[in-house]
Design an enzyme around this catalytic site. Structure first.
Site, PDB file in Angstrom:
ATOM      1  N   GLY A  10     -38.048 -47.088  18.222  1.00  0.00           N
ATOM      2  CA  GLY A  10     -37.899 -46.443  19.505  1.00  0.00           C
ATOM      3  C   GLY A  10     -36.322 -47.174  19.913  1.00  0.00           C
ATOM      4  O   GLY A  10     -36.087 -48.232  20.079  1.00  0.00           O
ATOM      5  N   GLY A  11     -35.442 -45.916  19.927  1.00  0.00           N
ATOM      6  CA  GLY A  11     -34.331 -46.227  20.371  1.00  0.00           C
ATOM      7  C   GLY A  11     -33.944 -45.626  21.704  1.00  0.00           C
ATOM      8  O   GLY A  11     -32.669 -45.422  21.955  1.00  0.00           O
ATOM      9  N   ILE A  14     -35.295 -49.009  26.646  1.00  0.00           N
ATOM     10  CA  ILE A  14     -35.549 -50.290  26.141  1.00  0.00           C
ATOM     11  C   ILE A  14     -34.987 -50.658  24.847  1.00  0.00           C
ATOM     12  O   ILE A  14     -34.381 -51.655  24.648  1.00  0.00           O
ATOM     13  CB  ILE A  14     -37.031 -50.840  26.173  1.00  0.00           C
ATOM     14  CG1 ILE A  14     -37.691 -50.351  27.482  1.00  0.00           C
ATOM     15  CG2 ILE A  14     -37.337 -52.171  25.845  1.00  0.00           C
ATOM     16  CD1 ILE A  14     -39.258 -50.612  27.557  1.00  0.00           C
ATOM     17  N   ASP A  34     -35.472 -44.106  15.405  1.00  0.00           N
ATOM     18  CA  ASP A  34     -35.976 -43.393  16.307  1.00  0.00           C
ATOM     19  C   ASP A  34     -36.236 -41.997  15.465  1.00  0.00           C
ATOM     20  O   ASP A  34     -35.699 -41.627  14.503  1.00  0.00           O
ATOM     21  CB  ASP A  34     -34.888 -43.084  17.485  1.00  0.00           C
ATOM     22  CG  ASP A  34     -35.704 -42.445  18.786  1.00  0.00           C
ATOM     23  OD1 ASP A  34     -36.040 -43.494  19.676  1.00  0.00           O
ATOM     24  OD2 ASP A  34     -36.124 -41.488  18.990  1.00  0.00           O
ATOM     25  N   ARG A  83     -43.512 -43.767  31.650  1.00  0.00           N
ATOM     26  CA  ARG A  83     -44.245 -43.512  32.637  1.00  0.00           C
ATOM     27  C   ARG A  83     -43.326 -42.451  33.642  1.00  0.00           C
ATOM     28  O   ARG A  83     -42.113 -42.933  33.622  1.00  0.00           O
ATOM     29  CB  ARG A  83     -44.683 -44.456  33.537  1.00  0.00           C
ATOM     30  CG  ARG A  83     -46.276 -45.144  33.197  1.00  0.00           C
ATOM     31  CD  ARG A  83     -46.677 -45.639  34.384  1.00  0.00           C
ATOM     32  NE  ARG A  83     -46.106 -46.858  34.580  1.00  0.00           N
ATOM     33  CZ  ARG A  83     -46.544 -47.861  35.941  1.00  0.00           C
ATOM     34  NH1 ARG A  83     -47.468 -47.316  36.443  1.00  0.00           N
ATOM     35  NH2 ARG A  83     -45.927 -48.897  35.889  1.00  0.00           N
ATOM     36  N   ARG A  89     -50.023 -46.023  33.639  1.00  0.00           N
ATOM     37  CA  ARG A  89     -49.908 -46.494  32.112  1.00  0.00           C
ATOM     38  C   ARG A  89     -51.116 -45.788  31.504  1.00  0.00           C
ATOM     39  O   ARG A  89     -50.504 -45.415  30.239  1.00  0.00           O
ATOM     40  CB  ARG A  89     -49.966 -47.992  32.079  1.00  0.00           C
ATOM     41  CG  ARG A  89     -48.682 -48.727  32.783  1.00  0.00           C
ATOM     42  CD  ARG A  89     -48.759 -50.293  32.562  1.00  0.00           C
ATOM     43  NE  ARG A  89     -47.599 -50.835  33.121  1.00  0.00           N
ATOM     44  CZ  ARG A  89     -47.756 -51.509  34.255  1.00  0.00           C
ATOM     45  NH1 ARG A  89     -48.994 -51.446  35.094  1.00  0.00           N
ATOM     46  NH2 ARG A  89     -46.527 -51.965  34.663  1.00  0.00           N
ATOM     47  N   ASN A 121     -46.585 -48.887  26.323  1.00  0.00           N
ATOM     48  CA  ASN A 121     -47.480 -48.796  27.146  1.00  0.00           C
ATOM     49  C   ASN A 121     -48.553 -47.694  26.907  1.00  0.00           C
ATOM     50  O   ASN A 121     -48.047 -46.681  26.246  1.00  0.00           O
ATOM     51  CB  ASN A 121     -47.219 -48.578  28.705  1.00  0.00           C
ATOM     52  CG  ASN A 121     -46.743 -50.011  29.247  1.00  0.00           C
ATOM     53  OD1 ASN A 121     -47.769 -51.094  29.109  1.00  0.00           O
ATOM     54  ND2 ASN A 121     -45.616 -49.815  30.109  1.00  0.00           N
ATOM     55  N   HIS A 176     -51.977 -55.982  31.357  1.00  0.00           N
ATOM     56  CA  HIS A 176     -51.034 -55.296  31.828  1.00  0.00           C
ATOM     57  C   HIS A 176     -50.909 -54.123  32.615  1.00  0.00           C
ATOM     58  O   HIS A 176     -50.533 -53.015  32.241  1.00  0.00           O
ATOM     59  CB  HIS A 176     -49.710 -55.294  30.779  1.00  0.00           C
ATOM     60  CG  HIS A 176     -48.401 -54.943  31.121  1.00  0.00           C
ATOM     61  ND1 HIS A 176     -47.782 -55.658  32.110  1.00  0.00           N
ATOM     62  CD2 HIS A 176     -47.600 -53.756  30.919  1.00  0.00           C
ATOM     63  CE1 HIS A 176     -46.471 -55.116  32.398  1.00  0.00           C
ATOM     64  NE2 HIS A 176     -46.455 -53.852  31.572  1.00  0.00           N
TER      65      HIS A 176
HETATM   66  N1  APR Z   1     -41.572 -42.877  16.296  1.00  0.00           N
HETATM   67  C1  APR Z   1     -40.406 -43.650  16.781  1.00  0.00           C
HETATM   68  N2  APR Z   1     -39.784 -43.389  18.141  1.00  0.00           N
HETATM   69  C2  APR Z   1     -40.457 -42.581  18.657  1.00  0.00           C
HETATM   70  C3  APR Z   1     -41.677 -41.827  18.521  1.00  0.00           C
HETATM   71  C4  APR Z   1     -42.116 -41.906  17.141  1.00  0.00           C
HETATM   72  N3  APR Z   1     -43.291 -41.405  16.687  1.00  0.00           N
HETATM   73  N4  APR Z   1     -41.760 -40.836  19.333  1.00  0.00           N
HETATM   74  C5  APR Z   1     -41.124 -41.295  20.346  1.00  0.00           C
HETATM   75  N5  APR Z   1     -40.161 -42.102  20.124  1.00  0.00           N
HETATM   76  C6  APR Z   1     -39.190 -42.627  20.736  1.00  0.00           C
HETATM   77  C7  APR Z   1     -38.430 -41.510  21.743  1.00  0.00           C
HETATM   78  O1  APR Z   1     -37.557 -40.683  20.948  1.00  0.00           O
HETATM   79  C8  APR Z   1     -37.246 -42.322  22.847  1.00  0.00           C
HETATM   80  O2  APR Z   1     -36.335 -42.652  22.122  1.00  0.00           O
HETATM   81  O3  APR Z   1     -39.274 -43.620  21.560  1.00  0.00           O
HETATM   82  C9  APR Z   1     -38.139 -43.767  22.504  1.00  0.00           C
HETATM   83  C10 APR Z   1     -38.850 -44.210  23.968  1.00  0.00           C
HETATM   84  O4  APR Z   1     -37.729 -44.415  24.613  1.00  0.00           O
HETATM   85  P1  APR Z   1     -37.774 -44.076  26.220  1.00  0.00           P
HETATM   86  O5  APR Z   1     -38.138 -42.625  26.464  1.00  0.00           O
HETATM   87  O6  APR Z   1     -36.324 -44.408  26.523  1.00  0.00           O
HETATM   88  O7  APR Z   1     -38.788 -45.071  26.786  1.00  0.00           O
HETATM   89  P2  APR Z   1     -38.403 -46.639  27.282  1.00  0.00           P
HETATM   90  O8  APR Z   1     -38.162 -46.684  28.662  1.00  0.00           O
HETATM   91  O9  APR Z   1     -37.664 -47.197  26.200  1.00  0.00           O
HETATM   92  O10 APR Z   1     -40.090 -47.274  27.050  1.00  0.00           O
HETATM   93  C11 APR Z   1     -40.801 -47.207  26.038  1.00  0.00           C
HETATM   94  O11 APR Z   1     -42.095 -49.109  26.607  1.00  0.00           O
HETATM   95  O12 APR Z   1     -42.311 -50.147  28.779  1.00  0.00           O
HETATM   96  C12 APR Z   1     -42.861 -49.224  27.738  1.00  0.00           C
HETATM   97  O13 APR Z   1     -44.014 -47.415  28.922  1.00  0.00           O
HETATM   98  C13 APR Z   1     -42.852 -47.726  28.361  1.00  0.00           C
HETATM   99  O14 APR Z   1     -44.307 -46.819  26.540  1.00  0.00           O
HETATM  100  C14 APR Z   1     -42.979 -46.911  27.282  1.00  0.00           C
HETATM  101  C15 APR Z   1     -42.136 -47.769  26.102  1.00  0.00           C
END
Ligand code: APR
Length: 321
Positions: A10-11, A14, A34, A83, A89, A121, A176
């Site tokens: 996940g890039g 966070i 990602d 969210r 959540r 989450n 949480h």
């Molecule tokens: N495999 C890998 N990455 C994925 C997938 C997948 N199947 N599906 C989505 N993603 C990536 C998205 O492309 C996105 O870049 O996960 C990333 C999530 O990043 P953000 O949308 O910016 O979310 P973020 O604020 O980083 O939070 C991520 O942590 O705290 C929790 O509730 C929050 O569940 C959420 C997670």
């Protein structure tokens, strides 16, 4: 001796901060994964080009190919959707469960020996699902929630008392979610109970209690407070910092005592569920759960929180995960 390899799945928001903190603190080489084409490569390139200025040697690369995480020592997972305002959540459950299933299968294939920190989450469900699908030992799959929730609680106490947050010890246990349990009786400033300091400040026990209750409630809703202000996503600096503290405890075998989402096998009278409790984190992941005495009121709050976790996991199972 090679550097640690840290895979960030996940890039997004966070994931990006995790990559930066991992590089700045020289924890190892970062692989940012990602599913969005080119996106993690772009973030990684940007970050790598700061190495000269920030003075780090760790390599930072981005990828859409899971085989690039091969042999990772640590995996931190933020894949999923954050969210949106007004969304709980738990609303995220189905979407993120599908994502987590896929992530777990790939981490199992390419980084079978990694220690895993889950941030996605709804946390208690996602860490449970990752463990189930991967089949990893329970002590090597850990959820990040308590470090962040406790940091939020400590922040509010520090602001209220006008003292450094570094001197606050405060812990939040349980799930949480809205039922989390900030431990009031154990909260202290370098050993001095926070309640005593509040009572001295207000010279009124009822007022002190009221102020503490407000801080407890703000802690429980702190994630939502940030979501409401940001409007386009959820908290990202503080969850990343929390996971990095856990990662450092493990990578440097620090034996830190941190509140984390850990699999319980009878501790706190809970069996077979991931719940936020104090644990010793070291080279083997969760090395020990530290039990503590809860009074009747605290126990009731903990029971309520554990119930919410079991219901969330049951919901997920009913949905076929
Ligand atoms: N495999 C890998 N990455 C994925 C997938 C997948 N199947 N599906 C989505 N993603 C990536 C998205 O492309 C996105 O870049 O996960 C990333 C999530 O990043 P953000 O949308 O910016 O979310 P973020 O604020 O980083 O939070 C991520 O942590 O705290 C929790 O509730 C929050 O569940 C959420 C997670």
């Amino acid at each position: 001796m090679r550097r640690n390899k840290i895979a960030l799945i996940g890039g997004g928001q966070i994931g990006g901060v995790l990559a930066q903190l991992t590089a700045l603190r020289q924890l190892g080489d970062v692989v940012l994964f990602d599913i969005v084409q080119d996106f993690p490569q772009g973030k990684a390139l940007d970050l790598a080009e700061a190495a000269k200025i920030d003075g780090f040697d760790g390599r930072v690369t981005g990828t859409n190919d899971y085989s690039d995480i091969t042999g990772a020592d640590m995996v931190i997972i933020t894949a999923g959707l954050p969210r949106k305002p007004g969304m709980s959540r738990d609303d995220l459950l189905v979407t993120n469960a599908k994502i987590m299933q896929n992530v777990a299968e790939n981490v199992k294939q390419y980084a079978p020996d990694a220690i895993v920190i889950v941030i996605s989450n709804p946390l208690d469900a996602m860490v449970t699902l990752f463990r189930k699908v991967s089949g990893f030992p329970h002590h090597k799959v850990i959820g990040q929630a308590g470090v962040l929730d406790s940091s939020r609680f400590a922040t509010f106490i520090a602001w209220e008392l006008g003292v450094s947050v570094k001197d606050i010890n405060a812990m939040v246990l349980g799930g949480h979610g809205d039922t989390m349990v900030p431990l009031v009786r154990y909260a202290n400033v370098n050993g001095i109970p926070v309640m005593e300091l509040l009572e001295r400040k207000y010279k009124d026990a009822a007022k002190a209690k009221e102020v503490m209750t407000a801080m407890v409630e703000r802690t429980k809703m702190a994630g939502g407070e940030v979501v409401k202000l940001l409007k386009t996503g959820s908290a990202f600096y503080s969850p990343a910092s929390a996971a990095i503290q856990m990662a450092e405890a493990i990578l440097f075998d620090e034996k830190r005592v941190l509140p984390v989402c850990a699999y319980l096998n009878g501790e706190f009278n809970v069996s077979g569920y991931y719940v936020g409790v104090p644990a010793v984190l070291g080279a083997n992941g969760i090395e020990k759960i530290l039990e503590l005495t809860l009074d009747a009121e605290e126990q009731a709050l903990m029971d309520n929180s554990v119930k919410a976790v079991t219901e969330l996991v049951a919901d997920m199972e009913r949905l076929g995960f």
